[in-house]
Design a protein around this motif. Structure first.
Motif, mmCIF file in Angstrom:
data_model
loop_
_atom_site.group_PDB
_atom_site.id
_atom_site.type_symbol
_atom_site.label_atom_id
_atom_site.label_comp_id
_atom_site.label_asym_id
_atom_site.label_seq_id
_atom_site.Cartn_x
_atom_site.Cartn_y
_atom_site.Cartn_z
ATOM 1 N N UNK A 81 0.830 -1.211 0.000
ATOM 2 C CA UNK A 81 0.000 0.000 0.000
ATOM 3 C C UNK A 81 0.862 1.258 0.000
ATOM 4 N N UNK A 82 1.926 1.248 0.794
ATOM 5 C CA UNK A 82 2.826 2.406 0.846
ATOM 6 C C UNK A 82 3.495 2.612 -0.517
ATOM 7 N N UNK A 83 3.952 1.518 -1.110
ATOM 8 C CA UNK A 83 4.615 1.614 -2.416
ATOM 9 C C UNK A 83 3.649 2.104 -3.479
ATOM 10 N N UNK A 84 2.420 1.625 -3.439
ATOM 11 C CA UNK A 84 1.420 2.027 -4.431
ATOM 12 C C UNK A 84 1.155 3.525 -4.358
ATOM 13 N N UNK A 85 1.066 4.067 -3.142
ATOM 14 C CA UNK A 85 0.858 5.510 -2.977
ATOM 15 C C UNK A 85 2.042 6.315 -3.499
ATOM 16 N N UNK A 86 3.221 5.707 -3.499
ATOM 17 C CA UNK A 86 4.421 6.386 -4.002
ATOM 18 C C UNK A 86 4.622 6.158 -5.499
ATOM 19 N N UNK A 87 3.687 5.427 -6.128
ATOM 20 C CA UNK A 87 3.758 5.240 -7.574
ATOM 21 C C UNK A 87 4.483 3.989 -8.011
ATOM 22 N N UNK A 88 4.750 3.049 -7.065
ATOM 23 C CA UNK A 88 5.465 1.821 -7.409
ATOM 24 C C UNK A 88 4.535 0.618 -7.316
ATOM 25 N N UNK A 89 4.616 -0.272 -8.297
ATOM 26 C CA UNK A 89 3.885 -1.537 -8.225
ATOM 27 C C UNK A 89 4.820 -2.595 -7.655
ATOM 28 N N UNK A 90 4.247 -3.609 -7.014
ATOM 29 C CA UNK A 90 5.092 -4.627 -6.384
ATOM 30 C C UNK A 90 4.354 -5.959 -6.299
ATOM 31 N N UNK A 91 5.132 -7.032 -6.133
ATOM 32 C CA UNK A 91 4.609 -8.364 -5.846
ATOM 33 C C UNK A 91 5.065 -8.754 -4.444
ATOM 34 N N UNK A 92 4.400 -9.766 -3.850
ATOM 35 C CA UNK A 92 4.916 -10.248 -2.571
ATOM 36 C C UNK A 92 4.794 -11.761 -2.487
ATOM 37 N N UNK A 93 5.640 -12.341 -1.637
ATOM 38 C CA UNK A 93 5.604 -13.763 -1.343
ATOM 39 C C UNK A 93 5.907 -13.947 0.134
ATOM 40 N N UNK A 94 5.463 -15.083 0.683
ATOM 41 C CA UNK A 94 5.552 -15.284 2.129
ATOM 42 C C UNK A 94 6.732 -16.139 2.569
ATOM 43 N N UNK A 95 7.594 -16.565 1.631
ATOM 44 C CA UNK A 95 8.750 -17.351 2.057
ATOM 45 C C UNK A 95 9.935 -17.138 1.126
ATOM 46 N N UNK A 96 11.124 -17.420 1.653
ATOM 47 C CA UNK A 96 12.364 -17.152 0.932
ATOM 48 C C UNK A 96 12.557 -18.017 -0.290
#
Length: 462
Positions: free
Chosen positions: A22-37
């Motif tokens: 959410x923070x990145x989106x407000x700053x204009x960046x898109x992102x992906x996430x995963x829950x493990x290394x």
């Protein structure tokens, strides 16, 4: 083509991932996430990411293990570690292993934005460095003349235009700008390329020696002339003769050179019979020839003969965009079996900000020096000579620099540069440096170890 950075968030807490997204989106960046290394590593290997934000403490493959594997898979990847207060020591260890920065929990949106903005800029510069290395590996039509700047492109255009003529050429430019390289490039593209290219620095020889070296001499022409000897003019017959520092010659010598240019004739020292020769002469100077003529230090007739085709080589300070390409060229030239294969973006910026009075030749010596100082796989700003470190200390102390970095990071940068300068001023004597800094000797030693400052090596180099 989308130029925005590709960001991957790695944390076993889904709320942390979504909060960062959410923070990145407000700053204009898109992102992906995963829950493990393990999944994060797989994603980086399958599809290129520019930045990874990873927690240190995770089940299975933890952040430290992930960092090591990510750096193996993609050395230029920018990794930011998320850490709680209790794992600050681990975060420092992660930075030593290649992480770009760390984000302490709990974090605020502003802290995330500041760190990410710096990481994005760092990632962009890393990508530029990779591109520079690829460009160096590609075929270079002008040999060791390195650069893509408009000023150098004009030089390339002139080389192409004049190379296949027989015209005399005058090269002008400051010391260290590469005049001999340009002369050789002209020869290599001319119809004379199968014949010799012979360079001679006129300023390095006394007048009598210069004449004998260039024109040759007959037996008995002077004491020690026990046999006849050909000069460079005869040896270069059919080829190209490059005369550097032409303004350092005497008027009698200039008269003899003018005859070669006008008539294609010369006489060996001590001879009375002229010899004919077919050569092309390329002359060079780092002085203002018109001024030299006005001051009667250079013959006007020879000046007019030389100035027909003139190519001016720009100083390095006028083409800062070429500096990264040149730096990597010299890195490849002198690296040998050393570990260093990259140049930190901050070091590149410091090189670009310097005025380079010695031009490309000085840059070559600086990279050679930095390679001997570097310990890891990257040349950092602290591996550069002292004048660069002093300039960086001034930059770091500016208000703009403090504002651009988190307090902890800015404090560490300043401490390392400040301590290094104090040690240098104290001839690397720790006791004296601690007195100057008004620190306990033990505390100073801890800082020296923390920042990896090489005191013993500097002492030995004194």
């Amino acid at each position: 083509m989308d130029s925005s950075p590709k960001i991957l968030i790695v944390d076993d807490q889904v709320n942390t991932c979504k909060s960062l997204q959410a923070i990145l989106k407000k700053s204009g960046y898109s992102s992906d996430f995963t829950l493990n290394g393990a999944e994060a590593l797989k994603r980086v290997q399958e599809g290129r990411y520019d930045i990874v934000i990873s927690d240190i403490r995770m089940p299975g493959m933890d952040g430290m293990q992930l960092l090591e594997e990510l750096k193996k898979a993609q050395p230029s990847l920018v990794v930011i570690m998320i850490t709680g207060y209790a794992t600050i020591k681990s975060a420092v260890e992660a930075i030593q292993k290649g992480a770009y920065d760390y984000l302490p929990k709990p974090f605020t949106p502003d802290e995330v934005r500041v760190i990410l903005e710096r990481a994005v800029e760092h990632s962009r510069l890393q990508a530029e460095n990779i591109l520079l290395r690829r460009q160096l590996q590609a075929n270079r039509p002008f040999g060791n003349i390195i650069g893509n700047s408009p000023a150098l492109q004009r030089v390339f255009e002139m080389i192409t235009k004049v190379a296949d003529t027989d015209s005399t050429i005058l090269l002008t430019g400051e010391t260290g700008t590469g005049k001999e390289l340009v002369a050789r490039a002209i020869h290599d593209r001319s119809r004379r390329r199968e014949k010799l290219f012979l360079p001679l620095n006129c300023g390095s020889l006394a007048e009598g020696v210069l004449e004998s070296e260039l024109f040759g001499h007959v037996k008995g022409a002077f004491t020690g002339a026990v046999t006849a000897r050909k000069g460079l003019i005869e040896a270069a017959d059919g080829g190209t003769l490059f005369l550097d520092e032409i303004t350092e010659t005497s008027s009698p010598f200039q008269v003899k050179l003018l005859r070669v240019l006008q008539e294609g004739e010369f006489m060996r020292v001590g001879d009375t019979h002229p010899l004919r020769v077919n050569i092309r002469i390329i002359a060079a100077t780092n002085r203002d020839l018109e001024e030299a003529v006005e001051q009667r230090e250079f013959r006007q007739d020879l000046y007019y003969r030389l100035k027909g085709i003139s190519i001016h080589l720009p100083p390095l300070r006028d083409r800062p965009d070429d500096i990264p390409l040149l730096a990597y060229h010299f890195l490849a030239k002198y690296r040998g079996d050393r570990k260093a294969e990259r140049i930190d973006p901050r070091a590149i910026k410091a090189l670009q900000a310097y005025k380079w009075p010695g031009n490309v030749r000085e840059l070559e010596h600086v990279i050679e020096y930095a390679l001997s100082m570097a310990e890891g796989d990257t040349i950092t700003i602290t591996d550069l000579p002292e004048e660069f470190l002093s300039r960086e200390a001034d930059r770091v102390s500016s208000q703009e620099s403090w504002a651009a970095a988190p307090f902890s990071k800015a404090k560490e940068e300043f401490e390392k540069i400040y301590i290094t300068r104090i040690l240098k001023e104290s001839n690397w004597n720790i006791s004296e440096a601690s007195r100057k800094a008004q620190m306990f000797r033990q505390n100073l030693q801890q800082k020296i170890r923390k920042y990896g400052i090489k005191v013993e090596e500097e002492k030995e180099g004194k």
